[in-house]
Design an enzyme around this catalytic site. Structure first.
Site: not given
Length: 394
Positions: A249, A274
């Site tokens: 992330k 991610h």
């Protein structure tokens, strides 16, 4: 005097030279291959006990920061912590002196230390301490780092000999060097764990998550792994690696990561990435923990029915660590308030998990989740986000 008067095991014979060598070589091989401090301590205690044929043997380590002596290998007992000057062990460590006693109940020289140690313990446990030996050991810098303590000789004479003292001194010399290495390894591993956990926190903080989220996911994953009868080593490994599940992330734009409304199709594809980013960040590491974290980052959004991402794999093709972390992460995410949703009630989450058994989640892991639910809820309470709120901010 009858041997069973002291509630001791049956009498044994001293080891002959060939048996002594076997014990030394056997334990030296085991200790050389062991990296866990607790296990090294246990092996050291077992080695000393076998070498001198004693009923109990304990390896004590000096904790200079707390000014205490501690041990996890007092046979038949849990971890013990005592002041560094308490009892015979404290005396031996404080004054750098080996102690040799034939009968604790008739000895006058060390009576104050015995009353503060072995004899007091006897009153609490009903055990009868007779013969005692305590020998300090040192690290490579010559500093005292702990002591061996042996209690009750199991041969007919019921007393330790000069030869026993010589053997335990040999074991003590070896213990100092081996434990120093184990302590260094333990310190390095703890540092690695701290770095991994902090990196996981960084990944979560980008999406306005608290550090307690990664703590909870780690603890849930650990409980689930144990409930699945995985080894303690593997459960600990997953606990250390799972905080990195969302490290990817860090590369997702804030506008997507913290968007309060529903993501567009393109934004969702970007968010899904991610998992790949996290995997690519970690996959080339030679460290076992980070290689495990790479697997968790890559696979914790896969689903049992094959409808997850990034690869759409299913069933047991998903690594068990990914399957466990998937459930742990979803449980915590649903129970936590986020920018795009309110926290769900527990009953609603449990109902969903029953529905998603065999769909999103591995059915066996769902079953274990419900078995472990009381422990999981205790973890959730202990690491609740409310615990992070500063009273001055309220």
């Amino acid at each position: 005097m009858e041997h069973d008067q002291f509630n001791l095991p049956p009498q044994k014979e001293d080891l002959d030279p060939q048996e002594m060598l076997r014990v030394i070589f056997d334990y030296a091989a085991k200790i050389a291959n062991e990296r866990t401090l607790d296990n090294v301590l246990m092996l050291m205690a077992d080695m000393g006990r076998e070498m001198i044929v004693s009923d109990r043997c304990t390896v004590w380590l000096l904790d200079t920061a707390k000014n205490e002596l501690w041990s996890k290998v007092a046979h038949g007992l849990d971890e013990i912590r005592i002041p560094s000057n308490a009892g015979l062990v404290g005396y031996a460590v404080t004054y750098d002196k080996a102690v040799f006693i034939d009968d604790a109940y008739t000895n006058e020289e060390y009576k104050p230390y015995l009353l503060n140690g072995a004899l007091r313990t006897d009153q609490q446990t009903g055990y009868r301490t007779k013969a005692l030996m305590v020998i300090p050991f040192r690290n490579s810098q010559g500093e005292i780092m702990g002591a061996y303590q042996a209690i009750n000789k199991l041969t007919a004479c019921e007393q330790f000999s000069d030869k026993d003292m010589e053997y335990l001194t040999l074991a003590s010399s070896y213990a100092g060097k081996s434990l120093e290495s184990a302590l260094l390894t333990s310190e390095i591993e703890e540092t690695q764990k701290e770095i991994i956990f902090r990196m996981g926190e960084i990944g979560e903080s980008r999406s306005q998550e608290t550090g307690n989220h990664v703590k909870r996911v780690a603890e849930y994953s650990y409980l689930l792994a144990l409930g699945l009868k995985m080894s303690q080593e593997d459960a600990e490994l997953l606990k250390m690696a799972s905080p990195m599940h969302d490290i990817g992330k860090v590369a997702i734009p804030d506008s997507v990561l913290n968007k309060p409304g529903k993501l567009t199709e393109d934004e969702f594809k970007l968010m899904q990435n991610h998992t790949v980013i996290g995997y690519n960040l970690l996959k080339n590491s030679k460290r076992h923990i980070l290689k495990t974290a790479a697997v968790v980052a890559y696979e914790h959004h896969e689903k049992w029915n094959g409808r997850g991402y990034p690869r759409g794999i299913s069933g047991e093709d998903i690594h068990i660590f990914g399957r466990i972390t998937a459930l742990a992460d979803v449980f915590d995410a649903l129970g936590s308030e986020r920018v795009y949703k309110k926290a769900w009630e527990l009953d609603r989450i449990l109902h969903l998990f029953k529905e998603e058994r065999g769909q999103h989640f591995d059915p066996q892991i769902v079953d274990v989740f419900f078995e472990q639910l009381p422990a999981i809820l205790r973890v959730r309470e202990e690491y609740s986000d409310a615990a992070l709120v500063d009273p001055d901010d309220v």
